[in-house]
Design a protein around this motif. Structure first.
Motif, PDB file in Angstrom:
ATOM      1  N   VAL A 196       0.879  -1.169   0.000  1.00  0.00           N
ATOM      2  CA  VAL A 196       0.000   0.000   0.000  1.00  0.00           C
ATOM      3  C   VAL A 196       0.912   1.214   0.000  1.00  0.00           C
ATOM      4  O   VAL A 196       1.722   1.393   0.917  1.00  0.00           O
ATOM      5  N   VAL A 197       0.804   2.039  -1.038  1.00  0.00           N
ATOM      6  CA  VAL A 197       1.692   3.191  -1.185  1.00  0.00           C
ATOM      7  C   VAL A 197       0.909   4.475  -0.936  1.00  0.00           C
ATOM      8  O   VAL A 197      -0.032   4.783  -1.663  1.00  0.00           O
ATOM      9  N   ASN A 198       1.325   5.193   0.112  1.00  0.00           N
ATOM     10  CA  ASN A 198       0.782   6.512   0.407  1.00  0.00           C
ATOM     11  C   ASN A 198       1.838   7.575   0.149  1.00  0.00           C
ATOM     12  O   ASN A 198       1.511   8.743   0.012  1.00  0.00           O
TER      13      ASN A 198
ATOM     14  N   ARG B 131      -1.560  -1.304  -4.155  1.00  0.00           N
ATOM     15  CA  ARG B 131      -2.537  -0.213  -4.112  1.00  0.00           C
ATOM     16  C   ARG B 131      -1.813   1.113  -4.004  1.00  0.00           C
ATOM     17  O   ARG B 131      -1.021   1.315  -3.089  1.00  0.00           O
ATOM     18  N   LEU B 132      -2.079   1.997  -4.953  1.00  0.00           N
ATOM     19  CA  LEU B 132      -1.546   3.351  -4.916  1.00  0.00           C
ATOM     20  C   LEU B 132      -2.679   4.268  -4.485  1.00  0.00           C
ATOM     21  O   LEU B 132      -3.683   4.392  -5.187  1.00  0.00           O
TER      22      LEU B 132
ATOM     23  N   THR C  70      -2.327   9.906  -2.477  1.00  0.00           N
ATOM     24  CA  THR C  70      -1.110  10.652  -2.137  1.00  0.00           C
ATOM     25  C   THR C  70       0.157   9.967  -2.624  1.00  0.00           C
ATOM     26  O   THR C  70       1.259  10.436  -2.348  1.00  0.00           O
ATOM     27  N   ALA C  71       0.038   8.852  -3.346  1.00  0.00           N
ATOM     28  CA  ALA C  71       1.202   8.071  -3.790  1.00  0.00           C
ATOM     29  C   ALA C  71       1.953   8.762  -4.914  1.00  0.00           C
ATOM     30  O   ALA C  71       1.361   9.419  -5.767  1.00  0.00           O
ATOM     31  N   ARG C  72       3.294   8.607  -4.893  1.00  0.00           N
ATOM     32  CA  ARG C  72       4.169   9.056  -5.989  1.00  0.00           C
ATOM     33  C   ARG C  72       5.120   7.903  -6.282  1.00  0.00           C
ATOM     34  O   ARG C  72       5.988   7.608  -5.463  1.00  0.00           O
TER      35      ARG C  72
ATOM     36  N   ILE D  81      -3.911  -4.732  -9.094  1.00  0.00           N
ATOM     37  CA  ILE D  81      -3.484  -3.360  -8.805  1.00  0.00           C
ATOM     38  C   ILE D  81      -4.709  -2.459  -8.701  1.00  0.00           C
ATOM     39  O   ILE D  81      -5.705  -2.684  -9.393  1.00  0.00           O
ATOM     40  N   ALA D  82      -4.597  -1.466  -7.809  1.00  0.00           N
ATOM     41  CA  ALA D  82      -5.623  -0.434  -7.685  1.00  0.00           C
ATOM     42  C   ALA D  82      -4.905   0.905  -7.621  1.00  0.00           C
ATOM     43  O   ALA D  82      -3.968   1.064  -6.828  1.00  0.00           O
ATOM     44  N   ILE D  83      -5.319   1.843  -8.460  1.00  0.00           N
ATOM     45  CA  ILE D  83      -4.710   3.166  -8.475  1.00  0.00           C
ATOM     46  C   ILE D  83      -5.818   4.187  -8.247  1.00  0.00           C
ATOM     47  O   ILE D  83      -6.725   4.312  -9.073  1.00  0.00           O
ATOM     48  N   GLU D  84      -5.735   4.883  -7.118  1.00  0.00           N
ATOM     49  CA  GLU D  84      -6.753   5.877  -6.793  1.00  0.00           C
ATOM     50  C   GLU D  84      -6.521   7.153  -7.598  1.00  0.00           C
ATOM     51  O   GLU D  84      -5.394   7.454  -8.003  1.00  0.00           O
ATOM     52  N   SER D  85      -7.583   7.907  -7.778  1.00  0.00           N
ATOM     53  CA  SER D  85      -7.507   9.186  -8.458  1.00  0.00           C
ATOM     54  C   SER D  85      -6.605  10.119  -7.653  1.00  0.00           C
ATOM     55  O   SER D  85      -6.731  10.215  -6.430  1.00  0.00           O
ATOM     56  N   GLY D  86      -5.673  10.770  -8.336  1.00  0.00           N
ATOM     57  CA  GLY D  86      -4.739  11.668  -7.659  1.00  0.00           C
ATOM     58  C   GLY D  86      -3.356  11.071  -7.476  1.00  0.00           C
ATOM     59  O   GLY D  86      -2.407  11.785  -7.197  1.00  0.00           O
ATOM     60  N   ALA D  87      -3.219   9.749  -7.618  1.00  0.00           N
ATOM     61  CA  ALA D  87      -1.911   9.107  -7.493  1.00  0.00           C
ATOM     62  C   ALA D  87      -1.037   9.516  -8.671  1.00  0.00           C
ATOM     63  O   ALA D  87      -1.515   9.680  -9.790  1.00  0.00           O
TER      64      ALA D  87
END
Length: 167
Positions: free
Chosen positions: A96-98, A111-112, A115-117, A127-133
């Protein structure tokens, strides 16, 4: 039409006789290799925001990174906090990447969060990539991304013999 059977008839039941304490075998799970022993869920190891680690980290457990790591990480589960920066390869079953990762990431579940970079390639099963990553790199799905910790590479083209060029 219906008849009682011995199982349903009331009456004294025989209790199994307990084994004497001396006849019981001792727990020998310590003889088993670590992979065969069941994994108990424990709290993750937390690396605080003021901590900087230079070197590789390897564990069978869970890690939560809030500080800076310059090196590779191999763990069961990795949580990268918002203030964390990791420069190196990550191999874990669940990631889990924050925060920030610079390097390749390999995981069964990745999971990104918003706030992930991530700057590097991601090899995953899901894989899951949230909006804003923020993500720069390539994404590749593999059935077993943890296998051997290496990405299969294409074979180089066959070298041509010197006398093939002369013709």
């Amino acid at each position: 039409m219906f008849s009682k059977t011995r199982v349903t008839e009331p009456g004294p039941r025989t209790q199994p006789t307990p084994e004497p304490e001396s006849a019981r075998s001792l727990d020998t799970s310590y003889d088993l290799p670590p992979a065969a022993a069941p994994r108990a869920h424990t709290a993750p190891s937390v690396l605080s925001p003021d901590l900087t680690v230079t070197g590789n980290i390897r564990t069978e457990g869970d890690i939560q990174v809030e500080g800076t790591i310059e090196g590779d990480i191999r763990a069961h589960q990795l949580i990268v906090g918002e203030s964390a920066t990791i420069r190196g390869e990550i191999v874990a079953e669940e990631v889990v990447v924050n925060g920030r990762i610079v390097g390749r990431l390999r995981g069964l579940k990745v999971r990104l969060t918003a706030t992930a970079r991530v700057e590097g390639d991601i090899i995953h099963k899901t894989i899951a990539i949230e909006s804003g990553a923020h993500f720069e790199g390539s994404v590749q799905r593999q059935e077993d991304p943890l296998a051997n910790g290496v990405t299969p590479k294409l074979a180089p083209p066959p070298a041509r013999a010197a006398n093939d060029d002369a013709e």
